[in-house]
Design a protein around this motif. Structure first.
Motif, mmCIF file in Angstrom:
data_model
loop_
_atom_site.group_PDB
_atom_site.id
_atom_site.type_symbol
_atom_site.label_atom_id
_atom_site.label_comp_id
_atom_site.label_asym_id
_atom_site.label_seq_id
_atom_site.Cartn_x
_atom_site.Cartn_y
_atom_site.Cartn_z
ATOM 1 N N VAL A 1 22.250 7.067 51.542
ATOM 2 C CA VAL A 1 21.773 6.992 52.919
ATOM 3 C C VAL A 1 20.589 6.035 52.991
ATOM 4 N N ASP A 2 19.490 6.402 52.321
ATOM 5 C CA ASP A 2 18.293 5.562 52.349
ATOM 6 C C ASP A 2 17.347 6.023 51.245
ATOM 7 N N GLY A 3 16.750 5.076 50.548
ATOM 8 C CA GLY A 3 15.783 5.427 49.503
ATOM 9 C C GLY A 3 16.397 6.342 48.472
ATOM 10 N N ALA A 4 15.834 7.534 48.325
ATOM 11 C CA ALA A 4 16.326 8.509 47.357
ATOM 12 C C ALA A 4 17.176 9.583 48.027
ATOM 13 N N GLU A 5 17.740 9.264 49.184
ATOM 14 C CA GLU A 5 18.543 10.236 49.920
ATOM 15 C C GLU A 5 20.015 9.847 49.889
ATOM 16 N N GLY A 6 20.849 10.873 49.758
ATOM 17 C CA GLY A 6 22.288 10.684 49.807
ATOM 18 C C GLY A 6 22.923 11.937 50.374
ATOM 19 N N PHE A 7 24.250 11.944 50.436
ATOM 20 C CA PHE A 7 24.938 13.156 50.863
ATOM 21 C C PHE A 7 26.256 13.290 50.120
ATOM 22 N N ASP A 8 26.662 14.543 49.918
ATOM 23 C CA ASP A 8 27.941 14.841 49.296
ATOM 24 C C ASP A 8 29.022 14.528 50.329
ATOM 25 N N VAL A 9 29.929 13.641 50.005
ATOM 26 C CA VAL A 9 30.941 13.190 50.968
ATOM 27 C C VAL A 9 31.847 14.349 51.380
ATOM 28 N N GLU A 10 32.175 15.227 50.469
ATOM 29 C CA GLU A 10 33.092 16.329 50.763
ATOM 30 C C GLU A 10 32.460 17.396 51.647
ATOM 31 N N THR A 11 31.217 17.771 51.360
ATOM 32 C CA THR A 11 30.585 18.869 52.091
ATOM 33 C C THR A 11 29.621 18.416 53.179
ATOM 34 N N GLY A 12 29.135 17.186 53.073
ATOM 35 C CA GLY A 12 28.156 16.689 54.026
ATOM 36 C C GLY A 12 26.736 17.140 53.724
ATOM 37 N N GLU A 13 26.558 17.900 52.638
ATOM 38 C CA GLU A 13 25.240 18.406 52.261
ATOM 39 C C GLU A 13 24.364 17.277 51.718
ATOM 40 N N PRO A 14 23.068 17.295 52.019
ATOM 41 C CA PRO A 14 22.171 16.273 51.468
ATOM 42 C C PRO A 14 21.987 16.472 49.963
ATOM 43 N N VAL A 15 21.945 15.368 49.231
ATOM 44 C CA VAL A 15 21.696 15.382 47.790
ATOM 45 C C VAL A 15 20.795 14.197 47.451
ATOM 46 N N GLY A 16 20.190 14.256 46.305
ATOM 47 C CA GLY A 16 19.332 13.155 45.880
ATOM 48 C C GLY A 16 20.142 11.966 45.381
ATOM 49 N N TRP A 17 19.629 10.787 45.631
ATOM 50 C CA TRP A 17 20.232 9.545 45.126
ATOM 51 C C TRP A 17 19.340 9.093 43.972
ATOM 52 N N ILE A 18 19.891 9.083 42.764
ATOM 53 C CA ILE A 18 19.075 8.767 41.595
ATOM 54 C C ILE A 18 19.281 7.317 41.148
ATOM 55 N N ARG A 19 18.377 6.851 40.347
ATOM 56 C CA ARG A 19 18.362 5.462 39.871
ATOM 57 C C ARG A 19 19.665 5.080 39.158
#
Length: 86
Positions: free
Chosen positions: A57-75
């Motif tokens: 999504v942005d910076g260190a933010e992401g989401f699980d495509v299947e559930t839509g839940e927010p998850v961390g985006w790691i390096r």
């Protein structure tokens, strides 16, 4: 709404494996939820393996495509995607 989803689906990683160990791969197919879900289904091999997809999504933010839940985006996700682009 469709354009927003398409923008978010441009950077997607698939994490799959058996047991507790998995590998990270960049999703190189179409940037749609349907395409990503089809890839997850193939990776799961009828239940023999586990798989999930994370979209940036942005910076260190992401989401699980299947559930839509927010998850961390790691390096490590960025590193895998950059390998595909080079």
């Amino acid at each position: 709404m469709k354009n927003e989803m398409k923008n978010e689906m441009n950077r997607v990683v698939i994490i799959s494996g058996e047991g507790e160990v998995g590998i990270i791969e960049a999703h190189t197919g179409r940037p749609t939820k349907r395409a990503v879900m089809a890839r997850i289904k193939r990776e799961r091999c009828g239940g023999d393996r586990w798989a999930k997809a994370i979209a940036h999504v942005d910076g260190a933010e992401g989401f699980d495509v299947e559930t839509g839940e927010p998850v961390g985006w790691i390096r490590e996700y960025d590193i895998v995607i950059k390998k595909i682009l080079n």
